[in-house]
Design an enzyme around this catalytic site. Structure first.
Site, short mmCIF file in Angstrom:
data_model
loop_
_atom_site.label_atom_id
_atom_site.label_comp_id
_atom_site.label_asym_id
_atom_site.label_seq_id
_atom_site.Cartn_x
_atom_site.Cartn_y
_atom_site.Cartn_z
N GLY A 40 -6.73 13.62 8.59
CA GLY A 40 -6.92 12.79 10.32
C GLY A 40 -8.72 11.55 9.90
O GLY A 40 -8.83 11.17 10.68
N HIS A 71 -0.62 1.58 6.41
CA HIS A 71 0.48 2.56 5.56
C HIS A 71 -0.73 1.75 3.83
O HIS A 71 -1.06 0.31 4.23
CB HIS A 71 1.58 1.08 5.07
CG HIS A 71 2.76 1.55 4.29
ND1 HIS A 71 3.53 2.85 3.94
CD2 HIS A 71 2.89 0.85 2.54
CE1 HIS A 71 3.81 2.28 2.64
NE2 HIS A 71 3.61 1.64 1.93
N GLU A 97 -9.20 1.12 4.71
CA GLU A 97 -8.00 1.68 5.74
C GLU A 97 -8.86 1.86 7.14
O GLU A 97 -8.90 1.92 8.46
CB GLU A 97 -7.26 2.91 5.71
CG GLU A 97 -6.05 2.33 4.92
CD GLU A 97 -5.40 3.69 4.36
OE1 GLU A 97 -5.73 4.84 5.40
OE2 GLU A 97 -4.66 4.30 4.01
C1 GRF Z 1 -3.06 6.73 5.03
O1 GRF Z 1 -3.11 6.75 4.00
C2 GRF Z 1 -1.87 6.49 5.68
O2 GRF Z 1 -2.50 5.04 5.35
C3 GRF Z 1 -1.64 7.41 5.09
O3 GRF Z 1 -1.88 8.32 5.43
C4 GRF Z 1 -2.31 8.42 4.24
C5 GRF Z 1 -3.38 9.51 5.99
O4 GRF Z 1 -4.60 9.78 5.49
N1 GRF Z 1 0.35 6.76 6.73
P1 GRF Z 1 -5.87 10.68 6.61
O5 GRF Z 1 -5.31 12.27 6.92
O6 GRF Z 1 -5.53 9.89 8.16
O7 GRF Z 1 -7.33 11.17 6.11
#
Ligand code: GRF
Length: 208
Positions: free
Chosen positions: A11, A104, A174
């Site tokens: 998360g 993604h 991200e």
């Molecule tokens: C991230 O790398 C996202 O791109 C993918 O899943 C991962 C989730 O990471 N869809 P987190 O649980 O938000 O740390």
């Protein structure tokens, strides 16, 4: 705007989105977290922020109804998938068309699709010899990773990168990109026509 974040893992993206709502860089509120499993790390993070958590418990046939009930109860405007490991049922996609986002960890349309999640993505990027990877925020449609792209940001793939090194560099991006994309929706700066996503110019310098 009322946001539901769907997650299955640690998360960290949920945290970035919730923090950006709290510091008002996204003019919105995370009203619930839907977790696909009771041991997902995201649950602790949500509890810490006093955000309601719903852990899915239905059989595959019942999951659409369960999700739609929560979204309706919480009056959700926008869904952000953040490491959610289940396919979103078609009935949910239909009702929330153009209001479901996913992040993604690669530059779609490359390195997406079924099986392309977690380290599989970064391993495939490195094995391909690509010099760039990155993160993509896209709309969710009825298939894996095929919805229209909203925002992308690239990172370099360095020689001798392990999949873990690359994952870390991408994750860092991200955490910035996803809140930015959601803020565009919250500020009504996104126009969608078919597969075309247009980002509207700011109408005032204060507008995020
Ligand atoms: C991230 O790398 C996202 O791109 C993918 O899943 C991962 C989730 O990471 N869809 P987190 O649980 O938000 O740390």
């Amino acid at each position: 705007m009322r946001i539901a974040v769907f997650a299955s893992g640690g998360g960290s993206n949920f945290q970035a989105i919730a923090d950006a709502c709290l510091d008002e860089s996204i003019p919105a509120e995370v009203v619930c977290c839907i977790a696909s499993r009771p041991d997902a790390g995201v649950i602790e993070r949500a509890k810490h922020l006093e955000i309601d958590v719903h852990v899915l418990s239905s059989s595959p046939e019942g999951i659409a109804g369960e999700i739609l009930r929560v979204l309706d109860q919480k009056n959700v405007d926008l869904i952000a998938l953040a490491g959610f490991m289940k396919m979103i049922p078609e009935s949910v996609v239909r009702l929330y068309r153009n209001r479901i986002l996913n992040i993604h960890p690669a530059l779609l349309p490359d390195f997406g699709g079924k099986g392309m999640y977690g380290m599989n993505v970064h391993r495939a990027v490195i094995e391909s010899g690509a010099s760039e990877s990155g993160a993509t925020v896209h709309l969710v449609d009825e298939h894996y990773d095929t919805g229209a792209v909203v925002l992308q940001e690239s990172v370099n793939v360095e020689e001798n990168d392990s999949p873990e090194d690359l994952a870390e560099r991408v994750l860092h991006v991200e955490h910035r990109l996803y809140p930015r994309a959601i803020a565009l929706f919250a500020n009504d700066r996104v126009r969608i026509e078919g597969r075309h996503v247009e980002i509207l110019e700011r109408d005032s310098p204060d507008d995020n």
